[in-house]
Each structure stands twice: as C-alpha cells, then as structure tokens.
Design an enzyme around this catalytic site. Sequence first.
Site, PDB file in Angstrom:
ATOM      1  NE  ARG A 185     -10.848  -4.671   4.175  1.00  0.00           N
ATOM      2  CZ  ARG A 185      -9.668  -4.070   4.147  1.00  0.00           C
ATOM      3  NH1 ARG A 185      -9.186  -3.585   3.033  1.00  0.00           N
ATOM      4  NH2 ARG A 185      -8.957  -3.955   5.245  1.00  0.00           N
TER       5      ARG A 185
ATOM      6  N   GLY B  52     -11.299  -0.751   3.062  1.00  0.00           N
ATOM      7  CA  GLY B  52     -10.407  -0.640   4.224  1.00  0.00           C
ATOM      8  C   GLY B  52     -10.297   0.775   4.744  1.00  0.00           C
ATOM      9  CG  ASP B  53      -6.660   1.731   6.748  1.00  0.00           C
ATOM     10  OD1 ASP B  53      -6.615   0.726   6.008  1.00  0.00           O
ATOM     11  OD2 ASP B  53      -5.639   2.362   7.087  1.00  0.00           O
TER      12      ASP B  53
ATOM     13  CB  THR C 199       0.515   1.019   5.307  1.00  0.00           C
ATOM     14  OG1 THR C 199       0.531  -0.355   4.873  1.00  0.00           O
ATOM     15  CG2 THR C 199       1.821   1.317   6.025  1.00  0.00           C
ATOM     16  N   GLY C 200      -1.522  -0.915   6.969  1.00  0.00           N
ATOM     17  CA  GLY C 200      -1.622  -2.000   7.937  1.00  0.00           C
ATOM     18  C   GLY C 200      -3.000  -2.619   7.884  1.00  0.00           C
TER      19      GLY C 200
ATOM     20  N   GLY D 132      -6.373  -2.701   8.020  1.00  0.00           N
ATOM     21  CA  GLY D 132      -7.307  -1.588   7.930  1.00  0.00           C
ATOM     22  C   GLY D 132      -8.419  -1.554   8.949  1.00  0.00           C
TER      23      GLY D 132
ATOM     24  CB  THR E  63      -0.885  -0.034   1.257  1.00  0.00           C
ATOM     25  OG1 THR E  63      -1.879  -1.030   1.056  1.00  0.00           O
ATOM     26  CG2 THR E  63      -1.569   1.306   1.530  1.00  0.00           C
TER      27      THR E  63
HETATM   28  N1  ASP Z   1      -4.595  -0.653   5.137  1.00  0.00           N
HETATM   29  C1  ASP Z   1      -4.891  -1.316   3.908  1.00  0.00           C
HETATM   30  C2  ASP Z   1      -6.250  -1.966   4.010  1.00  0.00           C
HETATM   31  O1  ASP Z   1      -6.572  -2.511   5.044  1.00  0.00           O
HETATM   32  C3  ASP Z   1      -3.908  -2.378   3.553  1.00  0.00           C
HETATM   33  C4  ASP Z   1      -2.465  -1.960   3.597  1.00  0.00           C
HETATM   34  O2  ASP Z   1      -2.094  -1.013   4.240  1.00  0.00           O
HETATM   35  O3  ASP Z   1      -1.669  -2.654   2.937  1.00  0.00           O
HETATM   36  O4  ASP Z   1      -6.942  -1.995   3.037  1.00  0.00           O
END
Ligand code: ASP
Length: 335
Positions: free
Chosen positions: A230, A232-233, A253-254, A256, A202
């Site tokens: 879905r 995400g964040d 990033t992480g 979400g 990401t």
């Molecule tokens: N945060 C992103 C999500 O959950 C994924 C990522 O950071 O790689 O969609």
Amino acid sequence: MYKLLPAALLALTMITESAPPASPPHPIAIVIHGGAGRMDKAKLTPARQKEYHATLEASLQAGHAILKKGGTSLDAVQAAIMVMEDSALYNAGKGSVFTSAGRNELDASLMDGRTLAAGAVGGVTILKNPILAARAVMDHTPHVLLTNEGAEAFAKNRGLELVKPEYFHTDQRWRQLQEWKKKKATSKQTFLDEKHADYFGTVGCVALDAKGNLAAGTSTGGLTGKQFGRIGDSPIIGAGTYANNKTCGISCTGHGEFFIRYAVAHDISAHMEYKQSTLAQAAHDIVQIKLKKAKGSGGIIGIDAKGNIVMEFNTPAMNRGSIDKHGKLTTGIFK
Ligand code: ASP
C-alpha cells in the site's frame, strides 16, 4: 545641462540613475509537522512531550540555519526532514510503523515551487533517509515517482546510505502493530473508520527561501497495519505534498486515502490560484469543511509566497512547529 555640473556630482547622478531600485530582502520562513492524530494527552508524559518539542526545535533549526545562510528552500526542507527521519520518535525513517506483514515500507516526496520539479519514492525498505532518495529522483531522473526495488536500486547507484530492514524496527511500533491486530480481530472497523485515526509521527516541512522560492516535502512509514504494497498520500505529488511559487507549499498528514481522493495539497493551491483565497482560508475550507464532511482526518502545514504560515488540523493534536518571517520559533502538540 550635464556640462554645467561639477564632475563629482555628475558621476553621482549617473550612478543613481543606473542603480536598480533597492528591493527589500525576501522573508524566510519554515514550518514542520510531525503527524496529526488523536494522541491521548494523559498518555503523553511530560518527559515525552519535552522530547517531541526538542526534536521539533532541532528540525526547525536545521532547516532555518540553511535559509539564514541564503541556502535553498529545497535544502532546508531536506535537512529538517532528515532530523525527524533519524529520530525514533517519528513515523518516518527510523521510527516507521509496521505493515500487517510485519515489515516497514517507507514513502517520501519533495517538490520545488520554482520549477514544479518533484521527486518521490514509495514502499522502500532499506533506505535510511527516504527524503534523500526523493531528492535524487527529482535531480537525477526524468521521473517523479520510483517504488520498491526500482527505487532502492536507483538510490544504491546514487550512493545513498542503505541499512538492513531491521534498522527500522522499534519496540514501540512493534507493540502498536500487535495492538492493531488485536483490535482488528475484535472489531469490524476498517481504516475508513474515523476511530482508527491516529497518524501521529509522519513528518513534513515547507520552507520559503531568501530568493522567494517555496519547497515542500513529506516522509512517512504510512499506517500501522497497512496492507503490504500500500502506498499512501505522502509520496503522491498533489495529494500529500505540493509547492508552487505562485501560491504556496503544502505538506499533509492524516488518512492518506482521503488525501489522495481529494488531492488535498494541490486543492489548497488551486483555491488560492483560481478563487483568490488566502492560504489560511483555503486551508480552513479544505481541512475543516471538505475533508471533515468526508470523514477524512488529518492536517496540513503550509507557507504562501509572502511567508504567511498555516498549521490546520481536524484531529485533537498535530505535532508541529515553525520559525516565522520575524524569526519567532514556536512548537506545539495539542490544539
Ligand atoms: N498520510 C500518511 C499515510 O496515509 C500517514 C500519516 O500522515 O501519518 O500514509
């Protein structure tokens, strides 16, 4: 007494009295991430590492060139993110991961720290650069977040570049989905288990421009094997992205779902605003203490109004880089 001064001296006195006090030029700075995760050092060949560093550098330079010319932090963030969206290395734009249904659904957002204006798109499948669509939502609609066909129809109307869904197909991501399916069939683990944590790819960027304005943006394909639909964040303002000139700009990033529940990007800004924490303290408290306790893995990048940079992650690695207020460029992958 002015009558007693020679004319030239009088003119000089008047100029000095009316000139505004000289203020030092505002520092410029930029920071990016290319995802956090457990990226296995042994699996990442030196050649691959070189590729990551080179793209990080190209992305930083693209954004920094705009800041150096006096351009806006919004334009710098957009330019830096587009470089990574166009690279198949990152889980954003071209190299996005697959949903469990074998499709690519992309999310992105952008926020202006000067006005708190923001734009985002979620679940888009045919927009080459979702960050441009997020910018268009911010600039040309009264809304913040558009999703799916609505976002795509809007972007098409704005003349943004469309691609076939196959454009996003890469063999590496397809293999990842097959591995994910195999793992899922043999284990009871869900996305809520720490061991599944791999968010490598990401992308995000935060910039501070010469006028002292902060901007932040994030772009992603989400998580491998996510349920279709879905979101995400990354396109959620306050969760994956936030910017406020009063405090800081943040891109996350992480995992979400945790970043949404804990409103991570806004929480860092709130710590600075209400607790008078520094950016470094706030980022540490939230990423290393609050999120870790909740088993939420990932990382954040940020810049405060003075140009201080932070890159904080609770995973073994985070693809990242910055050009600080002194012009020093650094890129990194592992801790
Ligand atoms: N945060 C992103 C999500 O959950 C994924 C990522 O950071 O790689 O969609």
